[in-house]
Scaffold this active site. Structure first.
Site, PDB file in Angstrom:
ATOM      1  N   THR A   1      -3.161  24.171  58.001  1.00 25.75           N
ATOM      2  CA  THR A   1      -2.583  24.270  56.659  1.00 25.75           C
ATOM      3  C   THR A   1      -1.215  24.952  56.670  1.00 25.75           C
ATOM      4  OG1 THR A   1      -3.064  25.045  54.412  1.00 25.75           O
ATOM      5  CG2 THR A   1      -3.564  26.552  56.184  1.00 25.75           C
TER       6      THR A   1
ATOM      7  N   THR B   1     -11.151  23.557  52.096  1.00 26.26           N
ATOM      8  CA  THR B   1      -9.784  23.456  51.577  1.00 26.26           C
ATOM      9  C   THR B   1      -9.789  24.117  50.195  1.00 26.26           C
ATOM     10  OG1 THR B   1     -10.214  21.314  50.529  1.00 26.26           O
ATOM     11  CG2 THR B   1      -9.305  21.256  52.747  1.00 26.26           C
ATOM     12  N   GLY B   2      -8.613  24.527  49.735  1.00 24.54           N
ATOM     13  CA  GLY B   2      -8.540  25.161  48.418  1.00 24.54           C
ATOM     14  C   GLY B   2      -8.192  26.632  48.547  1.00 24.54           C
TER      15      GLY B   2
ATOM     16  N   SER C   1       0.972  19.829  52.423  1.00 28.12           N
ATOM     17  CA  SER C   1      -0.013  20.899  52.503  1.00 28.12           C
ATOM     18  C   SER C   1      -0.231  21.369  53.931  1.00 28.12           C
ATOM     19  CB  SER C   1      -1.341  20.417  51.924  1.00 28.12           C
ATOM     20  OG  SER C   1      -1.905  19.426  52.752  1.00 28.12           O
TER      21      SER C   1
ATOM     22  N   THR D   1      -4.739  21.669  52.393  1.00 31.89           N
ATOM     23  CA  THR D   1      -5.128  21.935  53.784  1.00 31.89           C
ATOM     24  C   THR D   1      -5.780  20.667  54.292  1.00 31.89           C
ATOM     25  OG1 THR D   1      -5.623  24.240  53.209  1.00 31.89           O
ATOM     26  CG2 THR D   1      -6.712  23.401  55.167  1.00 31.89           C
TER      27      THR D   1
ATOM     28  N   ARG E   1       1.240  36.224  54.369  1.00 29.40           N
ATOM     29  CA  ARG E   1      -0.083  35.960  53.770  1.00 29.40           C
ATOM     30  C   ARG E   1      -0.850  34.982  54.673  1.00 29.40           C
ATOM     31  NH1 ARG E   1      -2.942  31.067  52.066  1.00 29.40           N
ATOM     32  NH2 ARG E   1      -4.376  31.630  50.422  1.00 29.40           N
TER      33      ARG E   1
HETATM   34  N1  GLY Z   1      -7.185  26.999  52.133  1.00 25.30           N
HETATM   35  C1  GLY Z   1      -5.866  27.216  52.504  1.00 25.30           C
HETATM   36  C2  GLY Z   1      -5.319  28.505  52.099  1.00 25.30           C
HETATM   37  O1  GLY Z   1      -5.752  29.110  51.136  1.00 25.30           O
HETATM   38  O2  GLY Z   1      -4.393  28.959  52.744  1.00 25.30           O
END
Ligand code: GLY
Length: 367
Positions: A229, A262-263, A71, A211, A239
């Site tokens: 991340t 995170t997420g 991650s 992350t 992105r």
């Molecule tokens: N939280 C990490 C991402 O969406 O890139």
């Protein structure tokens, strides 16, 4: 959803450790659940008198350099073209300075580059090619961040893509004898074991956005944070998620506290989660309620529609200036046995790091 269901997560989840009002600051580090090693290293550095930002960056470097952490950093899951692109941000409470990089390729430790953006430039965020050129100028070595494991996962994802008639470009082809995906994969990766292929299939179907976020407070009351991340797996090149967006993936206010996430970054950006949490704490909410309030704003953006909310997860972590802390996620999972399995986060305030349960808004039903 009725009010009782809405509140259930808050009632069932473990409470944040409240610190007595008279207690002074202490050395404490919290992180997302993959951050037990990071917390331990960071706290060791705090004990030795190290700076809070130096400590959290040294902590997350463990994950960034670990090929098994898919991650973050080296070994992170790549974009749709098979290229690893990294995002990171840092904030240093005592000097109130910050830095970030986004869509950075070929450099294992974006958190270190973000720190140099903060220290060596008059800017706050560098992205893409500019971030890479800056890292080169600062002496970082370029390397291929795609490991054999993450390459395998990427190929499995490509293999899983199908048009509405069930045809995919990555496979045996129309003229070849039909093969089941499992047989095709076995042929492609004869040395990969079943567990690895099962994991690759899982991340192909459910692209993760893992992350690491790490927040520290020292005995002098100084605070810092970092979020780093590889972002959403199989993303469109370029992105950028929430991690490098200051105010979303990370926020530190030396007068109040720190928060990170995170997420699924897209949903966090829409509520400026980390900043919202710190402002909630400034208004007097304990860390746990401050995080849950930010999650309620996420749910509000979907009018509470669980059929949409169930498609992602998002977790927040908060550390207040007096050492009180909490983690909270949108969902607590349910095991096949029907038991509740809250997400967890890492804490180190002495000795070994431990994992504590996150508060949560909703419960997933058993499968
Ligand atoms: N939280 C990490 C991402 O969406 O890139």
């Amino acid at each position: 959803m009725n009010r009782r269901q809405w509140m259930m997560g808050s009632l069932l989840a473990p409470a944040a450790r409240a610190v007595p009002a008279q207690a002074g600051p202490k050395n404490i580090v919290i992180a997302s659940s993959n951050g037990a090693r990071a917390c331990a290293r960071a706290r060791e550095m705090l004990e030795a008198g190290g700076d809070t930002l130096e400590a959290v960056i040294a902590g997350v470097n463990i994950n960034e350099e670990d090929p098994e952490d898919n991650s973050v950093g080296y070994g992170g899951l790549p974009n749709e073209e098979g290229v690893v692109e990294l995002d990171a941000s840092v904030m240093h409470g005592p000097t109130r300075r910050c830095g970030a990089v986004a869509a950075l390729r070929n450099i294992k430790t974006p958190s270190k580059v973000a720190r140099l953006v903060m220290e060596q430039t008059d800017h706050i965020m560098l992205v893409g090619e500019g971030a890479l050129r800056f890292a080169r100028a600062m002496g970082f070595q370029e390397e291929n961040l795609l490991t054999e494991k993450s390459r395998l996962a990427w190929l499995v994802w490509k293999r899983s893509l199908r048009d509405p008639r069930g045809h995919g470009n990555w496979g045996e082809g129309l003229s070849a004898p039909a093969k089941k995906p499992a047989a095709w994969l076995r042929e492609q990766f004869p040395k990969a074991d079943e567990a690895l292929l099962a994991w690759a299939w899982e991340v192909a179907l459910h692209p993760p956005s893992g992350t690491i976020n790490c927040l520290a407070l020292n005995a002098k009351g100084e605070m810092s944070g970092v979020t780093t991340t590889s972002g959403l797996a199989w993303k469109i090149p370029g992105r950028v998620g929430d991690s490098p967006i200051l105010g979303a993936g990370l926020w530190v206010d030396q007068d109040v506290g720190a928060a990170g996430s995170t997420g699924r970054g897209e949903e966090n950006i829409r509520v400026a989660g980390a900043h919202t949490i710190v402002e909630n704490m400034r208004q007097g909410m304990p860390p746990r309620e401050a995080c849950l309030d930010a999650l309620k704003r996420v749910a509000r953006n979907f009018s509470g529609d669980r059929s949409k909310l169930v498609q992602f997860d998002l977790s927040f972590y908060a550390l207040r200036k007096d050492g009180a802390y909490a983690g909270a996620s949108l969902w607590a999972g349910a095991t096949r046995q029907g038991k509740l399995a809250p997400r967890r986060f890492a804490v180190n305030d002495g000795g070994q790091s431990r994992l504590e349960g996150c508060a949560y808004l909703f419960e997933r039903k058993p499968e």
